[in-house]
Write a protein that holds these residues in place. Sequence first.
Motif, PDB file in Angstrom:
ATOM      1  N   PHE A   3      -6.029   3.137   9.364  1.00  0.00           N
ATOM      2  CA  PHE A   3      -6.297   4.578   9.386  1.00  0.00           C
ATOM      3  C   PHE A   3      -7.254   4.963  10.511  1.00  0.00           C
ATOM      4  CE2 PHE A   3      -5.576   4.096   4.635  1.00  0.00           C
ATOM      5  CZ  PHE A   3      -4.255   4.486   4.719  1.00  0.00           C
ATOM      6  N   ILE A  45      -2.440   7.312  10.995  1.00  0.00           N
ATOM      7  CA  ILE A  45      -2.260   5.864  11.061  1.00  0.00           C
ATOM      8  C   ILE A  45      -2.214   5.449  12.527  1.00  0.00           C
ATOM      9  CG2 ILE A  45      -0.708   3.951  10.501  1.00  0.00           C
ATOM     10  CD1 ILE A  45       0.203   5.563   8.059  1.00  0.00           C
ATOM     11  N   GLU A 105       1.602   8.872   9.360  1.00  0.00           N
ATOM     12  CA  GLU A 105       0.665   9.560   8.468  1.00  0.00           C
ATOM     13  C   GLU A 105       0.742   8.950   7.079  1.00  0.00           C
ATOM     14  OE1 GLU A 105       0.944  14.075  10.302  1.00  0.00           O
ATOM     15  OE2 GLU A 105       2.112  13.589   8.531  1.00  0.00           O
ATOM     16  N   PHE A 106      -0.378   9.064   6.385  1.00  0.00           N
ATOM     17  CA  PHE A 106      -0.433   8.660   4.984  1.00  0.00           C
ATOM     18  C   PHE A 106      -0.771   9.896   4.173  1.00  0.00           C
ATOM     19  CE2 PHE A 106      -3.203   6.816   1.477  1.00  0.00           C
ATOM     20  CZ  PHE A 106      -2.138   6.491   0.670  1.00  0.00           C
ATOM     21  N   PHE A 153       2.529   7.973  -3.006  1.00  0.00           N
ATOM     22  CA  PHE A 153       1.919   7.492  -1.781  1.00  0.00           C
ATOM     23  C   PHE A 153       3.005   7.461  -0.718  1.00  0.00           C
ATOM     24  CE2 PHE A 153      -0.473   5.606  -5.233  1.00  0.00           C
ATOM     25  CZ  PHE A 153      -1.765   5.940  -4.885  1.00  0.00           C
ATOM     26  N   ARG A 154       2.839   8.258   0.336  1.00  0.00           N
ATOM     27  CA  ARG A 154       3.864   8.378   1.366  1.00  0.00           C
ATOM     28  C   ARG A 154       3.318   7.911   2.714  1.00  0.00           C
ATOM     29  NH1 ARG A 154       4.293  13.967  -1.424  1.00  0.00           N
ATOM     30  NH2 ARG A 154       2.370  14.137  -0.276  1.00  0.00           N
ATOM     31  N   PHE A 155       3.891   6.845   3.242  1.00  0.00           N
ATOM     32  CA  PHE A 155       3.590   6.362   4.584  1.00  0.00           C
ATOM     33  C   PHE A 155       4.783   6.777   5.429  1.00  0.00           C
ATOM     34  CE2 PHE A 155       1.223   3.681   1.737  1.00  0.00           C
ATOM     35  CZ  PHE A 155       0.031   3.431   2.395  1.00  0.00           C
ATOM     36  N   SER A 177       9.461   4.366   6.979  1.00  0.00           N
ATOM     37  CA  SER A 177       8.616   5.010   5.975  1.00  0.00           C
ATOM     38  C   SER A 177       8.719   4.263   4.649  1.00  0.00           C
ATOM     39  CB  SER A 177       8.969   6.489   5.792  1.00  0.00           C
ATOM     40  OG  SER A 177      10.226   6.649   5.197  1.00  0.00           O
ATOM     41  N   ARG A 201       7.436   4.830   0.395  1.00  0.00           N
ATOM     42  CA  ARG A 201       6.870   5.749  -0.597  1.00  0.00           C
ATOM     43  C   ARG A 201       6.846   5.064  -1.951  1.00  0.00           C
ATOM     44  NH1 ARG A 201      10.286  10.483  -1.065  1.00  0.00           N
ATOM     45  NH2 ARG A 201      10.800  10.001  -3.186  1.00  0.00           N
ATOM     46  N   ILE A 221      -2.426   0.573  -1.637  1.00  0.00           N
ATOM     47  CA  ILE A 221      -3.020   0.892  -0.337  1.00  0.00           C
ATOM     48  C   ILE A 221      -3.432  -0.390   0.385  1.00  0.00           C
ATOM     49  CG2 ILE A 221      -4.858   2.153   0.840  1.00  0.00           C
ATOM     50  CD1 ILE A 221      -2.753   3.858  -0.774  1.00  0.00           C
ATOM     51  N   ASP A 228      -1.896  -1.725   3.941  1.00  0.00           N
ATOM     52  CA  ASP A 228      -2.827  -1.932   5.047  1.00  0.00           C
ATOM     53  C   ASP A 228      -2.664  -3.345   5.612  1.00  0.00           C
ATOM     54  OD1 ASP A 228      -5.201  -1.254   6.717  1.00  0.00           O
ATOM     55  OD2 ASP A 228      -6.133  -2.846   5.520  1.00  0.00           O
TER      56      ASP A 228
END
Length: 180
Positions: free
Chosen positions: A22, A72, A77-78, A99-101, A113, A115, A167, A171
């Motif tokens: 992040f 990110i 985006e997260f 949780f959406r990456f 992506s 989620r 998370i 990461d």
Amino acid sequence: MNPEINSFIIKFENVLNKCRIFIPSGNIRPAVQPARSKKSKGEEIVYIGRGLDEKEIESFKDKELASDPLLIEKGGEFKFLIKIIASQPNPPIIEKYSFRFIGLTKSKNGIHSLRFDKDLSAPRGRSDWDDDMQDAPSHPVHHLHINFEEDNQMRLPTGFINPIMIISSIDYWYGQLLCE
């Protein structure tokens, strides 16, 4: 606010600040909004989120922070939303999460992506509901969406997963990918 929820928020914020993917690292805080449920006898609920859409931010006082996603490294985006029922016995119940990456730098296998969702309303009324499993194979209550380049989507059932573990795992995975 319930001390168990305060403890969860502090742990969650600490995990976000330890994540190396992040921007800016070490200076991240989630938007937190205690509220009262209109539907069920005024029980206390708490929302935690970032990068939320207009409808989702209605209950937040700090609408700017709630609408601002976490950025990110190298793109993406997260965005996340957690809904906790505070008045439940310890530990409080995480009723819903997303949780959406999104917009990730594409990996070798084309993932752009991810989620994670716990969505209690998704399986209701679906034609593929399975009474034996008490879930819907095409869209399980707890699930991970994996979105690839070719616009195919996979929804894998996961069962309940601690949001802090989600998370931390992303990461680790994406941090390794960025180092390649």
